[in-house]
Design a protein around this motif. Sequence first.
Motif, short mmCIF file in Angstrom:
data_model
loop_
_atom_site.label_atom_id
_atom_site.label_comp_id
_atom_site.label_asym_id
_atom_site.label_seq_id
_atom_site.Cartn_x
_atom_site.Cartn_y
_atom_site.Cartn_z
N ASN A 189 41.21 178.31 -3.46
CA ASN A 189 40.44 178.65 -4.66
C ASN A 189 40.03 177.48 -5.54
O ASN A 189 39.16 177.64 -6.40
CB ASN A 189 41.23 179.65 -5.51
CG ASN A 189 41.29 181.02 -4.87
OD1 ASN A 189 40.30 181.74 -4.83
ND2 ASN A 189 42.46 181.38 -4.34
N PRO A 209 38.34 173.92 -5.23
CA PRO A 209 37.69 173.10 -4.21
C PRO A 209 38.23 171.69 -4.09
O PRO A 209 38.31 171.14 -3.00
CB PRO A 209 36.22 173.10 -4.65
CG PRO A 209 36.06 174.38 -5.40
CD PRO A 209 37.37 174.59 -6.11
N SER A 259 38.11 185.96 -5.08
CA SER A 259 38.10 184.51 -5.26
C SER A 259 38.39 184.23 -6.73
O SER A 259 38.10 185.04 -7.61
CB SER A 259 36.73 183.93 -4.88
OG SER A 259 36.55 183.97 -3.48
N LEU A 312 33.99 184.41 -2.46
CA LEU A 312 33.04 183.33 -2.22
C LEU A 312 33.35 182.69 -0.87
O LEU A 312 34.51 182.47 -0.53
CB LEU A 312 33.13 182.29 -3.33
CG LEU A 312 32.86 182.79 -4.75
CD1 LEU A 312 32.94 181.64 -5.74
CD2 LEU A 312 31.49 183.46 -4.85
N ARG A 348 30.66 177.79 -1.79
CA ARG A 348 31.19 178.88 -2.61
C ARG A 348 30.04 179.81 -3.01
O ARG A 348 29.55 179.78 -4.13
CB ARG A 348 31.93 178.33 -3.84
CG ARG A 348 33.29 177.75 -3.48
CD ARG A 348 33.96 177.06 -4.65
NE ARG A 348 34.40 177.96 -5.71
CZ ARG A 348 35.52 178.66 -5.69
NH1 ARG A 348 36.32 178.63 -4.63
NH2 ARG A 348 35.87 179.42 -6.71
#
Length: 773
Positions: free
Chosen positions: A161, A163, A378, A419, A704
């Motif tokens: 979750n 990045p 997400s 996502l 995403r």
Amino acid sequence: MAECGASGSGSSGDGLDKSITLPPDEIFRNLENAKRFAIDIGGSLTKLAYYSTVQHKVARVRSFDHTGQDAGQDHESPYEISVQEEVTARLHFVKFENSYIEACLDFVRDHLVNTETKVIHATGGGAYKFKDLIEQKLGLRVAKEDVMTCLIKGCNFVLKNIPQEAFVYQKDADPEFRFQTNHPHIFPYLLVNIGSGVSIVKVETEDRFEWIGGSSIGGGTFWGLGALLTKTQKFDELLHLASRGQHANVDMLVQDVYGGAHQTLGLSGNLIASSFGKSATTDQEFSPEDMAKSLLHMISNDIGQLACLYARLHGLDRVYFGGFFIRGHPVTMRTITYSISFFSKGEVQALFLRHEGYLGAIGAFLRGAEQDNPDQYSWGENYAGSSGLMSSSPELGPTQGAKSGTFDLLEMDRLERPLVNLPLLLDPASYVPDTVDLTDDALARKYWLSCFEEALDGVVKRAVASQPGSADAAERAEKFRHKYRDKLQTLRHQPFAYGTLTVRSLLDTREHCLNEFNFPDPYSQVKQKENGVALRGFQSVVRALDALGWEERQLALVRGLLAGNVFDWGAKAVSEVLESDPQFGFEEAKKKLEERPWLVDSYDTWLQRLKGPPHKCALIFADNSGVDVILGVFPFVRELLSRGTEVILACNSGPALNDVTYGEALLVAEHIAAMDPVVHSALREERLLLMQTGSSSPCLDLSRLDEGLAVLVRERGTDLVVIEGMGRAVHTNYRAALRCESLKLAVLKNPWLAARLGGRLFSVIFKFEVPAE
């Protein structure tokens, strides 16, 4: 981060108020809406986790009600705007020293209103020690959770979750943190947890992991032996000593044995041949600093070699290190990084986690919330409510750089939809959305931080103007100004606070801060007005295009796309023109464009491609409302439809600057369909589909995206991607490699950026790319 004053854990809520300098409700935010709790108590730090609901305002758009009292009215606006209250979910994590636990529990107890839970899920070595205190203070039953299970669940959660969660540590780099783009497939990996001892765990799936090895020589060994050798009892002080020591005064090096390097074995002279080796052959006294440094190297090298051997044995190249021995200390990360690189000959990299200290608390919370299936969503880090990674001096790490008593915060917002990656990315594992890394580029960093700070007055003014009926709008806007300015100041000194610093992260942080103070869409009325004006000009633009010959029309369509992209309220050069000249319109924007050849000009290649067979399906990422989407994008869409190409028009799920949202695009398309039979039939036959991106950013991260959009892209066999606008096609995705043809186009509306790319204000980027066979 919230600084605390003198230590002391009071026995009431007042005790906490006296011990910290920030109001407690800025630390334990939204506590009145807390639903579930979890806690992770280590040897010196407590991490409290709770789930809450957050009420905030959102701007909604809808068609006018033609069945009611306003039927028959001639509305200038294409839709109406209503501001509504929306409830979303948020995860809160608060980290503090154990000495504050009683006062913090008192504050939580005194401010709980309607918690749904009767249980608090607890993990960590201190969970048993503080069990009675927690149950007494909160009136909740403590449910003990397995430490390793919680760590693994927490690690999976942050890797999926956040990045830029993982980083490598580079000793001589500035800054020393180098963030890694998360691999789309996070499994398998090795987690090396260094607590009192060392546990090495192979993680294969969300629910399957295996303890494959470990060692009794870990953080407890360093602490215990260090205390015996130096008479220093505190772990952080021991690391501080080590940071100032010279291990070569205590350790026997290769050159001490062989008089230099060992050429046959390929060992350099400064490698350690024997830890503490010199202490056996000399009567001199060794300093506490030198002994601590030697001890740290000995244990770190041992752990690094062990981790390397297990990684090779199981064929793994991703090794994450965590545990209280790490805790963000540069001196520890430096020695582990060197060790694992040396023993693997550079094939295995030591990876550290930005939120390593929260893994147990996150895992304990997820264990307690399994009935809600939190993994189906997400989550995104809320920069407005999170402290970020804090560094230091070379001696002390992120958690130690601030004075004793720091409260560290992390907030995660639940997103509406899952996502996923865009299926058309050539290599999702190597995809990096951002074009410029401001963490590395000091000149660019200085410019953009100043640029965003100078723009603050305009943003505050726009925010207040967007809520004319609100008595406290000016007060909230000033709070926004203060918070965002503080974030910019933090990023000047700690550019790595939220991962790699980019223009995208600066824009997203600003949007988070605006939402924090209930300014959900400062440009909603501007967009409403500009959409109305542009819709009234749509038919004349289309008639003029239809009157042109085919080849002339293709250039006119592209020039229309580019002219529409000029209308960007996020660019100072444009907003000043739009505010000073209300008559500035579509034709005026065309005159601003540079003449061909453009700065980046693939138009001739694009034209040749159009003479070939039509694309099966085009995915278009739209940018701005008004002239951009209505007079630029929709005529271009209409042309593609006429060629037999299906079109997916993707728009932001939520507002950002004057970018068109999915909700606005639906209403705009409805109005255009009423005027244009090509668009009308395409919508009816689902050859034109409007979708949301899952984003509320002026930029675009193709890793995403809304899962529904990704599914549709795959189902329709999309073979052309069009990315429009400076934020989406220049600040991000300029170098993005796709498996299909792509068109990236933008007008450069920032003079500094234009000059850096070799152009000038209003230079054109028109980049058509065909993937290699």
